[in-house]
Scaffold this motif. Structure first.
Motif, PDB file in Angstrom:
ATOM      1  N   TYR B  46       0.828  -1.211   0.000  1.00 32.65           N
ATOM      2  CA  TYR B  46       0.000   0.000   0.000  1.00 32.65           C
ATOM      3  C   TYR B  46       0.859   1.256   0.000  1.00 32.65           C
ATOM      4  O   TYR B  46       0.520   2.259  -0.614  1.00 32.65           O
ATOM      5  CB  TYR B  46      -0.991  -0.001   1.164  1.00 32.65           C
ATOM      6  CG  TYR B  46      -2.215  -0.841   0.875  1.00 32.65           C
ATOM      7  CD1 TYR B  46      -2.545  -1.933   1.664  1.00 32.65           C
ATOM      8  CD2 TYR B  46      -3.027  -0.557  -0.220  1.00 32.65           C
ATOM      9  CE1 TYR B  46      -3.660  -2.709   1.373  1.00 32.65           C
ATOM     10  CE2 TYR B  46      -4.135  -1.332  -0.516  1.00 32.65           C
ATOM     11  CZ  TYR B  46      -4.448  -2.412   0.279  1.00 32.65           C
ATOM     12  OH  TYR B  46      -5.537  -3.191  -0.009  1.00 32.65           O
ATOM     13  N   GLN B  49       1.822   1.721  -3.569  1.00 27.42           N
ATOM     14  CA  GLN B  49       0.707   2.244  -4.354  1.00 27.42           C
ATOM     15  C   GLN B  49       0.592   3.753  -4.177  1.00 27.42           C
ATOM     16  O   GLN B  49       0.419   4.504  -5.142  1.00 27.42           O
ATOM     17  CB  GLN B  49      -0.595   1.568  -3.911  1.00 27.42           C
ATOM     18  CG  GLN B  49      -1.802   1.977  -4.741  1.00 27.42           C
ATOM     19  CD  GLN B  49      -3.094   1.384  -4.205  1.00 27.42           C
ATOM     20  OE1 GLN B  49      -3.424   1.555  -3.027  1.00 27.42           O
ATOM     21  NE2 GLN B  49      -3.837   0.705  -5.035  1.00 27.42           N
ATOM     22  N   VAL B 401      -6.063  -4.166  11.856  1.00 24.88           N
ATOM     23  CA  VAL B 401      -6.290  -4.958  10.653  1.00 24.88           C
ATOM     24  C   VAL B 401      -5.712  -4.220   9.444  1.00 24.88           C
ATOM     25  O   VAL B 401      -5.202  -3.099   9.578  1.00 24.88           O
ATOM     26  CB  VAL B 401      -7.790  -5.237  10.455  1.00 24.88           C
ATOM     27  CG1 VAL B 401      -8.330  -6.097  11.587  1.00 24.88           C
ATOM     28  CG2 VAL B 401      -8.588  -3.948  10.385  1.00 24.88           C
ATOM     29  N   ALA B 403      -6.979  -2.578   7.108  1.00 18.53           N
ATOM     30  CA  ALA B 403      -7.532  -1.247   6.827  1.00 18.53           C
ATOM     31  C   ALA B 403      -6.712  -0.148   7.496  1.00 18.53           C
ATOM     32  O   ALA B 403      -6.495   0.922   6.916  1.00 18.53           O
ATOM     33  CB  ALA B 403      -8.978  -1.177   7.295  1.00 18.53           C
ATOM     34  N   GLU B 404      -6.258  -0.393   8.719  1.00 17.24           N
ATOM     35  CA  GLU B 404      -5.491   0.646   9.417  1.00 17.24           C
ATOM     36  C   GLU B 404      -4.143   0.881   8.771  1.00 17.24           C
ATOM     37  O   GLU B 404      -3.661   2.008   8.688  1.00 17.24           O
ATOM     38  CB  GLU B 404      -5.303   0.257  10.885  1.00 17.24           C
ATOM     39  CG  GLU B 404      -6.515   0.635  11.718  1.00 17.24           C
ATOM     40  CD  GLU B 404      -6.859  -0.408  12.761  1.00 17.24           C
ATOM     41  OE1 GLU B 404      -7.655  -1.316  12.457  1.00 17.24           O
ATOM     42  OE2 GLU B 404      -6.321  -0.315  13.865  1.00 17.24           O
ATOM     43  N   THR B 407      -4.703   2.943   5.600  1.00 13.94           N
ATOM     44  CA  THR B 407      -4.906   4.356   5.909  1.00 13.94           C
ATOM     45  C   THR B 407      -3.582   5.023   6.249  1.00 13.94           C
ATOM     46  O   THR B 407      -3.273   6.119   5.767  1.00 13.94           O
ATOM     47  CB  THR B 407      -5.874   4.495   7.101  1.00 13.94           C
ATOM     48  OG1 THR B 407      -7.051   3.754   6.809  1.00 13.94           O
ATOM     49  CG2 THR B 407      -6.241   5.942   7.341  1.00 13.94           C
ATOM     50  N   HIS B 410      -1.139   6.199   3.377  1.00 13.66           N
ATOM     51  CA  HIS B 410      -1.356   7.487   2.683  1.00 13.66           C
ATOM     52  C   HIS B 410      -0.461   8.550   3.295  1.00 13.66           C
ATOM     53  O   HIS B 410       0.201   9.319   2.600  1.00 13.66           O
ATOM     54  CB  HIS B 410      -2.802   7.958   2.852  1.00 13.66           C
ATOM     55  CG  HIS B 410      -3.811   7.090   2.209  1.00 13.66           C
ATOM     56  ND1 HIS B 410      -3.806   6.798   0.870  1.00 13.66           N
ATOM     57  CD2 HIS B 410      -4.884   6.455   2.712  1.00 13.66           C
ATOM     58  CE1 HIS B 410      -4.825   6.023   0.589  1.00 13.66           C
ATOM     59  NE2 HIS B 410      -5.509   5.795   1.678  1.00 13.66           N
ATOM     60  N   THR B 411      -0.454   8.608   4.647  1.00 15.59           N
ATOM     61  CA  THR B 411       0.299   9.637   5.358  1.00 15.59           C
ATOM     62  C   THR B 411       1.796   9.444   5.171  1.00 15.59           C
ATOM     63  O   THR B 411       2.532  10.410   4.967  1.00 15.59           O
ATOM     64  CB  THR B 411      -0.034   9.589   6.863  1.00 15.59           C
ATOM     65  OG1 THR B 411      -1.449   9.598   7.012  1.00 15.59           O
ATOM     66  CG2 THR B 411       0.555  10.778   7.597  1.00 15.59           C
ATOM     67  N   LYS B 414       2.930  10.532   1.753  1.00 14.82           N
ATOM     68  CA  LYS B 414       2.914  11.989   1.660  1.00 14.82           C
ATOM     69  C   LYS B 414       4.135  12.572   2.346  1.00 14.82           C
ATOM     70  O   LYS B 414       4.789  13.484   1.837  1.00 14.82           O
ATOM     71  CB  LYS B 414       1.639  12.515   2.312  1.00 14.82           C
ATOM     72  CG  LYS B 414       1.344  13.953   1.972  1.00 14.82           C
ATOM     73  CD  LYS B 414      -0.142  14.235   1.904  1.00 14.82           C
ATOM     74  CE  LYS B 414      -0.365  15.572   1.207  1.00 14.82           C
ATOM     75  NZ  LYS B 414      -0.971  16.584   2.028  1.00 14.82           N
ATOM     76  N   ARG B 415       4.471  12.038   3.516  1.00  8.40           N
ATOM     77  CA  ARG B 415       5.637  12.523   4.265  1.00  8.40           C
ATOM     78  C   ARG B 415       6.906  12.359   3.443  1.00  8.40           C
ATOM     79  O   ARG B 415       7.732  13.258   3.354  1.00  8.40           O
ATOM     80  CB  ARG B 415       5.740  11.734   5.566  1.00  8.40           C
ATOM     81  CG  ARG B 415       6.822  12.203   6.475  1.00  8.40           C
ATOM     82  CD  ARG B 415       6.344  12.756   7.811  1.00  8.40           C
ATOM     83  NE  ARG B 415       5.155  13.549   7.776  1.00  8.40           N
ATOM     84  CZ  ARG B 415       4.065  13.300   8.471  1.00  8.40           C
ATOM     85  NH1 ARG B 415       4.015  12.255   9.271  1.00  8.40           N
ATOM     86  NH2 ARG B 415       3.024  14.076   8.396  1.00  8.40           N
TER      87      ARG B 415
END
Lengths: 135, 488
Positions: B46, B49, B401, B403-404, B407, B410-411, B414-415
């Motif tokens: 992820y 991605q 899980v 999903a966390e 999420t 993404h951060t 970006k960092r």
């Protein structure tokens, strides 16, 4: 000669009828993506809203990771409250996955569980921003 | 006077312009930024991605390095066999791995084949995403000396085909009672494997060895035991609901355990915890009437294991009863407990410890918090190591899980891209060879790297083998065989 003309008119009518009944299989909906872009999408009646995103080849990152099996919350969409109230209640398993959705609202649903009906013509579905979009 | 003006205004202007030409040329580097992601589970994929999405205008390549010859980490080796829908993410991962700017490199053990510092020769940016693979222990008598006592990590590895766990040999046909210590999702997975019908399990990608052993199992009672109360359970609602709906299996929760929970307490909870607590309450309070139930699962709270007993095989567990410390709030997720003096012995023939995981320090050069089992980092930037980042369990602890982790990625992405764009990384203009250099070095150290195409050969073999038995796949358990099949 006359028979030819009448036959071709008759055939045209049949053709028009068939074409218009095919177009009844689709309705137009609006999807607002994470960049707040408005997208007009054709939604096939009887499919679900995740199918609609995929069929319209919309580029929404990570949308529908578990492919509509209620094992994730990535197809999270937000509806306006009037439309939301008219949807059938989510099954428990959908609510279980919505528990994990980032930015959950009282009018949130999982797109893979919303079955497209004719009455949803022109409905708006908002794909909520992700964590990093909040900054 | 004129020449003064010219000198003062014109020359600095010229200098600035020529400088900007120079710097513009150097940002239009012909050599891409090389990023290395260590770990090919959800965290690694992820993050990749998200990095792809954010780096579309900056020439970048991303290599995903994996210790095993196969990708996907816990999605292959952790997710339960009866959760195939959770494994659908593999289709997303495949698209990422086959992206033109991404390269999967398997069978490379960072920290062993090559050091972390050495890796900097080939990559500008390195992201640690290798998860948490060591189980927590109880440190009580009998834990390491008695047979049929397993960590959940090994038990899960056994039914999921982890090569190192192939020889586990749990004995399930001499006893009808099992104790699982811990109340997380992994504990529920283990309970479900012990209680599910064999016909259902036979259609999954559970290993044949596990299937045969479970077929002969006589276990009928599975007791999950936790140190604290119902408001501190770690499992999540989807997994709990599944267990309450298992065919032929009866849930045995005690109403009394929930007496202290009232509507006021429930209404204060966040939605996920609220719904979870309500489901437990409902399960405890509803008269269970599965007349054909042959198997049972129990939740026992406020008990901390003190000792395992037995001659060679485990025969029972001594628990000390606990209570909340003074002024403890029943619903506090961080509630502390203390023993209250009572000891209880519960008989059993199998013990599974499922009390969490922590990460390892794969290289001494990596700043590490040994107590928490995570890499020292601030906002995903590894302490004192510019160019090094972490994501997933190894940076935040082994909880949550997929999903966390999704999420979070993404951060983290970006960092990283912020640091690139704001010039915080000083080596970006260096030309680095990325995967080509790494693979050549590995080869010189007698290590054959596995590409994604190689994996697909093994994947096809496992899938075909599984289909002959009515299963989605039959996992190969032997590393040598796996390597051979990736070469065919």
């Amino acid at each position: 000669m006359y028979r030819l003309i009448i036959r071709s008119i008759f055939n045209q009518n049949l053709f028009l009828k068939r074409y218009s009944s095919n177009s009844n299989n689709y309705i137009n909906v609006t999807i607002i993506d994470r960049d707040e872009k408005l997208i007009n999408a054709k939604a096939k009646i009887g499919s679900n809203m995740l199918d609609v995103v995929l069929d319209n080849k919309l580029d929404i990152d990570g949308f529908g990771a578990c492919e509509g099996t209620l094992a994730c919350s990535t197809c999270h969409v937000v509806l306006d409250s009037e439309n939301y109230k008219t949807l059938p209640e989510p099954v428990e398993e959908e609510n279980d996955m919505l528990d994990l959705a980032f930015g959950l609202t009282p009018t949130s649903r999982l797109a893979c569980q919303i079955i497209v009906e004719p009455r949803m013509k022109d409905w708006i579905f908002v794909v909520p921003k992700d964590v990093n979009d909040q900054r | 006077m004129f020449t003064n003006v010219i000198r003062r205004c014109f020359v600095p202007c010229l200098i600035r312009r020529s400088l900007s030409i120079v710097s513009n040329n150097s940002t239009v580097s012909s050599s891409p930024i090389r990023i290395c992601v260590i770990g090919s589970g959800p965290a690694g994929f992820y993050l990749t991605q998200n990095l792809l999405k954010l780096s579309q205008t900056i020439p970048t390549t991303i290599d995903i390095i994996e210790k095993a010859p196969v990708p996907f980490g816990l999605v292959r080796y952790g997710v339960a066999p009866d959760h195939p829908e959770v494994k659908n993410v593999i289709n997303t991962f495949t698209k990422i791995a086959e992206h033109e700017r991404v390269r999967f490199i398997g069978n490379i053990h960072i920290g062993k084949t090559i050091g972390l510092k050495e890796l900097q020769e080939f990559y500008h940016i390195i992201v640690l995403a290798y998860g948490s693979s060591v189980e927590r222990n109880l440190h009580i008598p009998g834990e390491t000396t008695l047979e049929n006592v397993f960590s959940a990590k090994d038990f899960v590895g056994w039914y999921n085909g982890v090569p190192d766990n192939a020889q586990l040999r749990p004995q399930l046909n001499h006893t009808d009672q099992a104790i699982i210590i811990g109340m997380g999702n992994v504990a529920l997975d283990c309970a479900r494997m012990l209680l599910s019908s064999i016909d259902d399990l036979a259609k999954t990608d559970i290993t044949d060895i596990a299937l045969d052993t479970l077929r002969q199992s006589r276990i009928r009672h599975v007791i999950l035991v936790a140190r604290r109360g119902p408001m501190q359970v770690s499992f999540t609602i989807k997994e709990l609901r599944e267990l309450t709906k298992l065919n032929g299996v009866q849930s045995m929760l005690n109403k009394e355990d929930f007496n202290q929970i009232d509507q006021i307490m429930i209404d204060k909870l966040e939605r996920p915890r609220k719904r979870l607590t309500e489901l437990m309450l409902k399960t405890a309070r509803t008269k269970q009437s599965q007349n054909n139930a042959e198997r049972f699962w129990y939740l026992k709270f406020w008990r901390r294991p003190k000792q395992l007993n037995g001659k060679t095989l485990v025969e029972s567990v001594d628990f000390e009863h606990t209570e909340s410390v003074a002024n403890g709030d029943f619903s506090d997720p961080n509630l502390s407990v203390q023993p209250n003096g009572t000891i209880e012995t519960i008989p059993c023939g199998l013990v599974i410890k499922s009390i969490g995981y922590y990460g390892v320090q794969i290289d001494p050069w990596l700043p590490f918090d040994t107590e928490r089992g995570i890499i020292r980092n601030r906002q995903y930037r590894i302490d004192d190591r510019p160019g090094f980042y972490c994501t997933g369990w190894i940076g935040r602890g082994a909880r949550g899980v997929i999903a966390e982790t999704t999420t979070e990625s993404h951060t983290v992405a970006k960092r990283i891209m912020e640091d690139v764009e704001q010039g915080h990384l000083t080596n970006l203009h260096d030309v680095k060879s990325g995967g080509d250099g790494l693979i050549a070095l590995a080869k010189s150290r007698q290590i054959r790297c596995i590409s994604y195409e190689d994996w697909k050969k093994l994947d096809a073999h496992e899938t075909n083998l599984g289909h002959t038995k009515g299963k989605p796949r039959e996992k190969i358990l032997n590393i040598q065989k796996m390597l051979e099949l990736t070469a065919s």
